[in-house]
Design a protein around this motif. Structure first.
Motif, mmCIF file in Angstrom:
data_model
loop_
_atom_site.group_PDB
_atom_site.id
_atom_site.type_symbol
_atom_site.label_atom_id
_atom_site.label_comp_id
_atom_site.label_asym_id
_atom_site.label_seq_id
_atom_site.Cartn_x
_atom_site.Cartn_y
_atom_site.Cartn_z
ATOM 1 N N GLU A 18 -8.870 2.118 -8.509
ATOM 2 C CA GLU A 18 -9.591 3.630 -8.331
ATOM 3 C C GLU A 18 -8.490 4.579 -8.112
ATOM 4 O O GLU A 18 -7.421 4.444 -7.429
ATOM 5 N N PRO A 19 -8.866 5.622 -8.756
ATOM 6 C CA PRO A 19 -7.470 6.822 -8.646
ATOM 7 C C PRO A 19 -7.764 7.825 -7.414
ATOM 8 O O PRO A 19 -7.997 8.469 -7.230
ATOM 9 N N ASN A 20 -7.198 6.742 -6.446
ATOM 10 C CA ASN A 20 -7.286 7.235 -5.052
ATOM 11 C C ASN A 20 -5.630 7.181 -4.495
ATOM 12 O O ASN A 20 -4.892 6.282 -4.499
ATOM 13 N N LEU A 21 -5.294 8.225 -3.890
ATOM 14 C CA LEU A 21 -3.964 8.437 -3.227
ATOM 15 C C LEU A 21 -3.395 6.911 -2.552
ATOM 16 O O LEU A 21 -2.263 6.486 -2.601
ATOM 17 N N LYS A 22 -4.456 6.951 -1.542
ATOM 18 C CA LYS A 22 -3.908 6.025 -0.591
ATOM 19 C C LYS A 22 -3.831 4.682 -1.162
ATOM 20 O O LYS A 22 -3.015 3.749 -0.827
ATOM 21 N N GLU A 23 -4.962 4.266 -1.878
ATOM 22 C CA GLU A 23 -4.888 2.771 -2.890
ATOM 23 C C GLU A 23 -3.456 2.888 -3.446
ATOM 24 O O GLU A 23 -2.985 1.757 -3.733
ATOM 25 N N PHE A 24 -3.317 4.105 -4.282
ATOM 26 C CA PHE A 24 -2.143 3.911 -5.205
ATOM 27 C C PHE A 24 -1.012 3.798 -4.204
ATOM 28 O O PHE A 24 0.077 2.828 -4.764
ATOM 29 N N LEU A 25 -0.713 4.341 -3.176
ATOM 30 C CA LEU A 25 0.430 4.196 -2.295
ATOM 31 C C LEU A 25 0.688 2.655 -1.637
ATOM 32 O O LEU A 25 1.596 1.971 -1.695
ATOM 33 N N VAL A 26 -0.392 1.855 -1.375
ATOM 34 C CA VAL A 26 -0.681 0.538 -0.673
ATOM 35 C C VAL A 26 -0.156 -0.257 -2.065
ATOM 36 O O VAL A 26 0.701 -1.081 -2.085
#
Length: 535
Positions: A30-38
């Motif tokens: 999903e294009p989500n900032l928190k998911e991207f960082l993890v």
């Protein structure tokens, strides 16, 4: 510039990402900032941290949660870089430390990641922003003059401020396109007050909101960028356009808002007792009794004022406003207390009048402005000024030139000058004028204004507040005292400010009386003038 690649099979997306000196593809669902960082920290083999880090695109612009999806879907975004807020963090979390032995040290908890404290982070941001603005001005033609003017005067004239804003907006759009992100605009605004601290507004949250306010999307920089967008015919979404429309009304402050009163009656009247007191006041010849009953019926009157169905009947229900002086002042004190009620008469002569005159001398000269300046600050050689208003009222009207009316939109009356707006604040009538004839001649409903009756403008013997074709006598015979009562009448009768005087009244409300500071929407000009006068 590196390109971001997108693969949507099975709901996956691949983003080209850089951490330290290492660059890898990171897969997210999903294009989500928190998911991207993890996902990114897992890919680089370092502990997942969501605080004290930021993600920037190829241009160095930071990506927030609310714009992350929109940005990464744009093929021109390029490589995403993860940065830490402190040097210590970046050293600890370097992907070069992703060997097995390093990972064991993470698990053991021997190394802590300590993000910047809020104060250190703010100081760092201020320093970076200051350097940015200083660099722009020193490298743009005319920028050194702006810096030198501030060094000499600890202020900037309106013309110089416009030049500075134009330079910074031009630089911003050259580097970030015609729709710069909010963080970029805030960085430039922060840099202005960091480089020129006397331009900071002491009443706003950050001090720079009159240059750019991220909450409402307004301010000098925002308006200049909007002009650039129009002139270049770029059909791009503005980060401030829609939010500005939704914040045009003051919803949490001002004269029309319900608020807790300072006055608490010793005994609460029943409905019958309240009606009896109202009936008694209408016929009593004893002013002390009327004032006492007015205090006891204050809450009932406030409920009427704030009820759209009953507010127009307030002077019919409480007609003694029209023949007993001081009732407006009494109600205002019950709302706010003695301390706030006395602020204008205490502060105006010593804190504001002289500085307003000084600032108005820097404005472009007009015959109306020069007349007010001469009346407000007569020559020291004793030459009598036998025209115009007296010194105090002239200084109030000078504030209207310093904070002029905002454009009224495409509909009439359009752009209004300060001199034209003056008649919505005070009207002069010669002694002997029939007040009732003046009231009968009013053809449309208007906000409260002063009617000054006297031999000439600088010799007034009686002031009235005109409201809904009614004349309310002012207790004070001084022009400043009458203006004080006029301002208070807006709150006592729950009426909004005249649109042509809105900016000036807002300045009086927040800066002089300190009412609803931070709760009402202020134009950048109000904040700018406050910064000049309170430094």
């Amino acid at each position: 510039m590196l390109t971001v690649f997108f693969f949507f099979s099975a709901g996956n997306m691949l983003l080209k990402t850089k951490l330290g000196d290492v660059q890898k593809f990171v897969r997210i669902t999903e294009p989500n900032l928190k998911e991207f960082l993890v996902a990114a920290f897992a890919k680089f083999g370092v502990p997942a941290v969501t605080e004290g880090v930021k993600v920037v695109d190829s241009s160095g612009t930071e990506l927030d949660e609310d714009v992350f999806e929109d940005v990464v879907m744009n093929p021109s975004t390029g490589v995403l870089t993860i940065k830490y807020d402190s040097e210590s963090v970046s050293k600890v979390a370097s992907p070069e430390a992703s060997q097995p032995s390093s990972l064991n040290s993470w698990d053991s908890g021997d190394t802590d990641i300590i993000p910047d404290s809020p104060s250190r982070k703010r100081q760092r941001l201020d320093a970076e922003a200051k350097h940015l603005v200083e660099s722009v001005l020193t490298n743009k033609p005319g920028g050194e003059r702006i810096i030198n003017e501030y060094s000499r005067t600890k202020s900037l004239t309106d013309e110089t401020r416009r030049k500075m804003v134009n330079m910074l907006a031009a630089d911003m759009t050259e580097k970030n396109g015609t729709s710069p992100p909010r963080q970029v605009k805030e960085m430039y605004a922060r840099g202005i007050v960091s480089l020129f601290p006397y331009l900071s507004d002491p009443f706003s949250k950050n001090g720079y909101e009159h240059y750019y306010d991220g909450e409402s999307g307004t301010g000098y920089l925002a308006w200049r960028i909007k002009t650039i967008q129009r002139s270049t015919a770029k059909d791009r979404r503005s980060s401030f356009g829609e939010s500005a429309k939704g914040s045009s009304e003051d919803v949490s402050g001002g004269p029309t808002v319900r608020r807790e009163s300072e006055f608490v009656p010793e005994t609460a009247l029943t409905e019958d007792e309240c009606n009896e007191a109202i009936s008694l006041m209408k016929h009593s010849a004893d002013e002390d009794i009327v004032k006492k009953k007015m205090k006891l019926t204050f809450e009932h009157r406030r409920n009427m004022v704030l009820d759209p169905q009953q507010s127009s009947n307030i002077l019919s229900e409480f007609p003694r406003f029209k023949d007993i002086k001081g009732l407006v002042e009494q109600d205002f004190i019950q709302m706010f207390g003695e301390g706030i009620s006395s602020k204008l008469l205490e502060r105006w002569p010593v804190m504001f009048k002289k500085k307003i005159i000084q600032q108005c001398r820097k404005l472009p000269s007009t015959s109306e402005l020069e007349e007010l300046l001469l009346a407000a600050d007569p020559p020291e050689n004793g030459t009598e000024v036998d025209f115009g208003w007296d010194s105090d009222l002239s200084s109030v009207l000078l504030l209207l030139h310093l904070i002029p009316p905002s454009a009224q939109g495409r509909k009439r009356p359009g752009k209004v000058s300060a001199s034209q707006a003056e008649k919505h604040l005070v009207v002069f009538k010669k002694t002997g004028t029939n007040i009732q004839e003046h009231l009968d001649a009013i053809t449309s409903q208007a906000q409260p204004y002063l009617l000054a009756v006297g031999v000439k403008k600088n010799t007034i013997h009686q002031f009235f507040i005109i409201l809904d074709k009614n004349a309310i006598p002012c207790r004070s015979t001084s022009s400043l005292g009458a203006f004080d009562e006029l301002f208070k009448a807006h709150f006592v009768f729950g009426t909004s400010y005249n649109s042509m005087l809105h900016n000036m009244y807002t300045f009086i409300q927040t800066t002089v009386y300190n009412i609803d500071v931070g709760k009402v929407k202020e134009s950048p000009r109000v904040s700018e003038v406050r910064a000049r006068l309170l430094r």
